[in-house]
Design a protein around this motif. Structure first.
Motif, PDB file in Angstrom:
ATOM      1  N   VAL A  63       0.834  -1.203   0.000  1.00  8.78           N
ATOM      2  CA  VAL A  63       0.000   0.000   0.000  1.00  8.78           C
ATOM      3  C   VAL A  63       0.873   1.260   0.000  1.00  8.78           C
ATOM      4  O   VAL A  63       0.582   2.232  -0.711  1.00  8.78           O
ATOM      5  N   ALA A  64       1.940   1.259   0.788  1.00  4.46           N
ATOM      6  CA  ALA A  64       2.836   2.420   0.832  1.00  4.46           C
ATOM      7  C   ALA A  64       3.447   2.688  -0.537  1.00  4.46           C
ATOM      8  O   ALA A  64       3.547   3.845  -0.969  1.00  4.46           O
ATOM      9  N   ASP A  65       3.846   1.632  -1.225  1.00  2.00           N
ATOM     10  CA  ASP A  65       4.401   1.786  -2.574  1.00  2.00           C
ATOM     11  C   ASP A  65       3.343   2.299  -3.538  1.00  2.00           C
ATOM     12  O   ASP A  65       3.618   3.155  -4.390  1.00  2.00           O
ATOM     13  N   TYR A  66       2.126   1.788  -3.389  1.00  2.00           N
ATOM     14  CA  TYR A  66       1.026   2.220  -4.253  1.00  2.00           C
ATOM     15  C   TYR A  66       0.732   3.705  -4.053  1.00  2.00           C
ATOM     16  O   TYR A  66       0.460   4.444  -5.008  1.00  2.00           O
ATOM     17  N   ALA A  67       0.794   4.147  -2.800  1.00  4.10           N
ATOM     18  CA  ALA A  67       0.517   5.546  -2.481  1.00  4.10           C
ATOM     19  C   ALA A  67       1.563   6.481  -3.092  1.00  4.10           C
ATOM     20  O   ALA A  67       1.267   7.662  -3.342  1.00  4.10           O
ATOM     21  N   GLN A  68       2.762   5.979  -3.318  1.00 10.74           N
ATOM     22  CA  GLN A  68       3.781   6.786  -3.974  1.00 10.74           C
ATOM     23  C   GLN A  68       3.398   7.084  -5.414  1.00 10.74           C
ATOM     24  O   GLN A  68       3.709   8.145  -5.954  1.00 10.74           O
ATOM     25  N   ARG A  69       2.703   6.141  -6.018  1.00 12.13           N
ATOM     26  CA  ARG A  69       2.295   6.300  -7.419  1.00 12.13           C
ATOM     27  C   ARG A  69       0.951   6.998  -7.553  1.00 12.13           C
ATOM     28  O   ARG A  69       0.685   7.639  -8.577  1.00 12.13           O
TER      29      ARG A  69
END
Length: 338
Positions: A63-69
């Motif tokens: 989720v944290a990686d997704y939020a970066q995008r």
């Protein structure tokens, strides 16, 4: 059915808040987030909050990686771990002045393109307090398929409209999809003291507050059945406990389909106990088991799959674990237990 290419004339994306409770959903969460965004550029204006209950797998990192995008995706902690607490927390901490609509999404379900926007649009079009959508239970493994096909039968779902139904209309309860935030706040959201069935309990309070609930059978999602009989048993045990809590809290008269599992459980148990002095009474549970077996064989023929034979033990657990949980709740609370 939901048309992902349809032109929208409904809710402003900026007014929509999405809550996604998670706990060890690494297998599903990225696919869920992708499905919510797919082919819908308007979703960039929708705030999506993942409330994680302390996952020990890769859920939080994904989720944290997704939020970066995608900056519209936010990750927060849910110390209480419960799904109900997660949704309450999203409203409490993340709702902004422009938000008018809350959409609940479950990480382990499969959503069609445009689901969030369709829920919000239907909610406004019907001018209701809450919107329910239809769950079509599916399975990937052989056990899951058996559980899913069992769930689609009258013996499994009891004819509940939000479980595989095809008719839209006003309902007392359905699979939670969307809410007007003003009604959510007025009723206080979920009662986190419930082990399960908190959705039906909230729907009851919405009705008491004068709100209406619409079941939109054109908006559907695929719900993945439990992948083991042990997990299925625990799920329905909790369902039974929660239903008992709801009946006791609001002094409700359960519907017939809700009373059948406790009745089946009681009859099976009493038959076994009384068989010591009156053996013919065992005919009752034998007839019940034969009925489950006949249903499983019928499903196997219909779906041309031996996996459907898992429907028999699945139905047995659905009925008796729900019934045992319901009766346990009534007995414990009857003795003054909290």
């Amino acid at each position: 059915m939901l048309d992902a290419t349809a032109t929208r004339t409904g809710a402003d994306p900026a007014t929509i808040l999405v809550a996604i409770p998670t706990l060890n959903e690494a297998t599903h969460i990225e696919a869920t987030l992708d499905a919510l965004h797919r082919d819908r550029p308007e979703m960039a204006g929708v705030k999506i909050v993942v409330a994680d209950g302390g996952s020990t797998d890769a859920t939080r990192a994904i989720v944290a990686d997704y939020a970066q995008r995608r900056p519209n995706v936010v990750l927060i902690d849910n110390p209480a771990r419960l799904q109900s607490a997660a949704v309450n927390l999203v409203v409490e901490r993340c709702a902004e002045p422009q938000h008018e609509i809350l959409v609940r999404v479950d990480a382990h379900s499969r959503y069609p393109d445009g689901y969030v926007l369709a829920v919000a649009d239907s909610l406004l079009a019907r001018d209701v307090a809450a919107l329910a959508t239809v769950m079509d239970t599916i399975g990937l493994s052989c056990v899951q398929k058996g559980v899913a096909w069992a769930s689609d039968t009258k013996l499994g779902s009891g004819g509940s409209g939000h479980r595989g139904g095809a008719v839209s209309g006003y309902v007392d309860h359905g699979h939670h999809a969307g809410f007007r935030l003003d009604m959510w706040r007025r009723t206080g959201g979920y009662d986190t003291g419930f082990v399960a069935n908190e959705d039906a309990e909230l729907d009851h309070r919405i009705g008491l507050a004068g709100g209406k609930i619409w079941l939109d059978a054109d908006i559907r999602l695929d719900y993945l059945a439990r992948d083991s009989l042990r997990k299925l048993a625990r799920q329905y045990w909790r369902y039974g406990l929660g239903r008992g809590q709801n009946v006791l809290k609001h002094r409700l008269k359960p519907r017939l389909r809700q009373l059948i599992p406790p009745a089946v459980t009681a009859v099976n148990l009493l038959s076994v106990l009384l068989s010591v002095v009156f053996p013919p009474i065992l005919l009752l549970p034998v007839i019940y088991l034969l009925m489950l077996a006949a249903t499983a064989v019928s499903l196997a023929v219909k779906h041309r799959s031996a996996c459907a034979l898992w429907a028999a033990p699945a139905l047995f657990l659905m009925h008796n674990c729900f019934g045992a949980g319901f009766l346990t709740q009534l007995i414990l609370r009857g003795r003054g237990a909290k």
